[in-house]
Design a protein around this motif. Sequence first.
Motif, PDB file in Angstrom:
ATOM      1  N   GLY A 233      24.934   7.810  -1.839  1.00 14.01           N
ATOM      2  CA  GLY A 233      24.820   8.950  -0.261  1.00 14.01           C
ATOM      3  C   GLY A 233      23.365   9.186  -0.712  1.00 14.01           C
ATOM      4  N   LYS A 234      22.310   9.245  -1.796  1.00 10.96           N
ATOM      5  CA  LYS A 234      21.378   9.636  -1.584  1.00 10.96           C
ATOM      6  C   LYS A 234      19.954   9.151  -1.280  1.00 10.96           C
ATOM      7  N   GLU A 235      19.057  10.054  -0.630  1.00  9.00           N
ATOM      8  CA  GLU A 235      17.806   9.556  -0.166  1.00  9.00           C
ATOM      9  C   GLU A 235      17.075   8.364  -1.731  1.00  9.00           C
ATOM     10  N   VAL A 236      16.443   7.723  -1.652  1.00 11.61           N
ATOM     11  CA  VAL A 236      16.336   6.410  -1.615  1.00 11.61           C
ATOM     12  C   VAL A 236      14.341   7.222  -1.933  1.00 11.61           C
ATOM     13  N   LYS A 237      14.444   7.617  -2.994  1.00  6.05           N
ATOM     14  CA  LYS A 237      12.010   8.187  -2.546  1.00  6.05           C
ATOM     15  C   LYS A 237      11.705   6.255  -3.466  1.00  6.05           C
ATOM     16  N   PRO A 238      10.541   6.089  -2.580  1.00 10.08           N
ATOM     17  CA  PRO A 238      10.031   5.618  -3.075  1.00 10.08           C
ATOM     18  C   PRO A 238       8.740   5.709  -4.047  1.00 10.08           C
ATOM     19  N   SER A 239       9.132   4.302  -5.142  1.00 10.66           N
ATOM     20  CA  SER A 239       8.615   4.631  -5.884  1.00 10.66           C
ATOM     21  C   SER A 239       8.500   2.916  -6.447  1.00 10.66           C
ATOM     22  N   ARG A 240       7.393   2.717  -7.227  1.00  5.52           N
ATOM     23  CA  ARG A 240       6.812   1.052  -7.587  1.00  5.52           C
ATOM     24  C   ARG A 240       8.538   0.221  -8.694  1.00  5.52           C
ATOM     25  N   GLU A 241       9.702   0.941  -9.441  1.00  2.00           N
ATOM     26  CA  GLU A 241      10.669   1.155  -9.174  1.00  2.00           C
ATOM     27  C   GLU A 241      12.236   0.452  -8.689  1.00  2.00           C
ATOM     28  N   THR A 242      12.073   1.548  -7.533  1.00  3.93           N
ATOM     29  CA  THR A 242      13.241   1.599  -6.847  1.00  3.93           C
ATOM     30  C   THR A 242      12.869   0.386  -5.756  1.00  3.93           C
ATOM     31  N   PHE A 243      10.798  -0.306  -5.717  1.00  5.99           N
ATOM     32  CA  PHE A 243      11.420  -1.189  -4.825  1.00  5.99           C
ATOM     33  C   PHE A 243      11.274  -2.164  -5.030  1.00  5.99           C
TER      34      PHE A 243
ATOM     35  N   ALA B 253      13.525  -2.677  -7.467  1.00  6.84           N
ATOM     36  CA  ALA B 253      15.163  -2.545  -7.429  1.00  6.84           C
ATOM     37  C   ALA B 253      15.992  -2.618  -5.963  1.00  6.84           C
ATOM     38  N   LEU B 254      15.588  -2.376  -4.698  1.00  8.31           N
ATOM     39  CA  LEU B 254      16.097  -3.163  -3.569  1.00  8.31           C
ATOM     40  C   LEU B 254      15.687  -4.360  -3.572  1.00  8.31           C
ATOM     41  N   LEU B 255      14.334  -4.652  -3.477  1.00  5.62           N
ATOM     42  CA  LEU B 255      14.048  -5.894  -3.087  1.00  5.62           C
ATOM     43  C   LEU B 255      14.832  -7.515  -4.113  1.00  5.62           C
ATOM     44  N   SER B 256      14.595  -7.038  -5.162  1.00  8.50           N
ATOM     45  CA  SER B 256      15.660  -7.381  -6.240  1.00  8.50           C
ATOM     46  C   SER B 256      17.514  -8.068  -6.381  1.00  8.50           C
ATOM     47  N   SER B 257      17.806  -6.834  -5.749  1.00  8.30           N
ATOM     48  CA  SER B 257      18.888  -6.706  -5.085  1.00  8.30           C
ATOM     49  C   SER B 257      19.244  -7.687  -4.082  1.00  8.30           C
TER      50      SER B 257
ATOM     51  N   MET C   8       0.756  -1.236  -0.138  1.00 11.39           N
ATOM     52  CA  MET C   8      -0.613   0.356   0.378  1.00 11.39           C
ATOM     53  C   MET C   8       0.740   1.161  -0.331  1.00 11.39           C
ATOM     54  N   SER C   9       2.000   1.065   0.668  1.00 11.73           N
ATOM     55  CA  SER C   9       2.982   1.972   1.023  1.00 11.73           C
ATOM     56  C   SER C   9       3.639   1.650   1.390  1.00 11.73           C
ATOM     57  N   TRP C  10       5.192   2.494   0.929  1.00  9.01           N
ATOM     58  CA  TRP C  10       6.474   1.941   1.890  1.00  9.01           C
ATOM     59  C   TRP C  10       7.418   3.270   1.815  1.00  9.01           C
ATOM     60  N   SER C  11       8.042   3.030   2.019  1.00 12.45           N
ATOM     61  CA  SER C  11       9.688   3.790   2.940  1.00 12.45           C
ATOM     62  C   SER C  11      10.768   3.506   2.946  1.00 12.45           C
ATOM     63  N   THR C  12      11.728   3.836   3.090  1.00  7.54           N
ATOM     64  CA  THR C  12      13.071   3.285   3.551  1.00  7.54           C
ATOM     65  C   THR C  12      14.094   4.403   4.156  1.00  7.54           C
ATOM     66  N   THR C  13      15.365   3.961   4.644  1.00  6.96           N
ATOM     67  CA  THR C  13      15.992   4.938   5.498  1.00  6.96           C
ATOM     68  C   THR C  13      17.481   4.540   4.642  1.00  6.96           C
ATOM     69  N   ILE C  14      16.856   3.210   3.498  1.00  7.76           N
ATOM     70  CA  ILE C  14      18.665   2.907   2.864  1.00  7.76           C
ATOM     71  C   ILE C  14      19.063   3.973   2.197  1.00  7.76           C
ATOM     72  N   LYS C  15      20.527   4.203   1.437  1.00  8.11           N
ATOM     73  CA  LYS C  15      20.575   5.267   1.118  1.00  8.11           C
ATOM     74  C   LYS C  15      21.189   4.705  -0.061  1.00  8.11           C
ATOM     75  N   SER C  16      21.288   5.099  -1.082  1.00  9.63           N
ATOM     76  CA  SER C  16      22.013   4.621  -2.777  1.00  9.63           C
ATOM     77  C   SER C  16      22.964   5.231  -3.484  1.00  9.63           C
TER      78      SER C  16
END
Length: 143
Positions: free
Chosen positions: A96-106, A108-112, A86-94
């Motif tokens: 050195g930058k904040e990871v903005k919550p989006s479908r694509e970043t979700f 990318a992160l969880l498939s790493s 429904m929503s998500w956020s993270t404190t993980i950085k990429s």
Amino acid sequence: MQIDGYTPADPHIATEVGVELEYSTKFGKIHIRARSTGKDNTEFRKAAEKLNRRREISEKLALAARVPVDNHLQETLGLWFDTVVMSWSTTIKSDGKEVKPSRETFIALLSSDVLMPIFGMLIDDCADASNFTKQADEDAAKN
């Protein structure tokens, strides 16, 4: 059969309210508000069935043409994002930058490789009906 001690998920919590889940890693935290993947989430169930049918056909065609089958993880994460998250956020950085919550970043992160275990935990948590009962909702409200 009624199993002693089992409380089914509350359909409202399972599909409309969702639950807050938090996963800690040495790289930061991931917060996800998610729906259940149980029987009440018909959108998820139908999408998963459709994806599985498409994969079966794709695998048969790939085998016949002797080509490798695509990695299905991104498709699966996309389905989860569309029907469970429904929503998500993270404190993980990429970089050195904040990871903005989006479908694509979700996806990318969880498939790493390093964060894929989080997806396994999410699968377990969303399948656990006890996370979507009124008692779980009341306990979360107390915190």
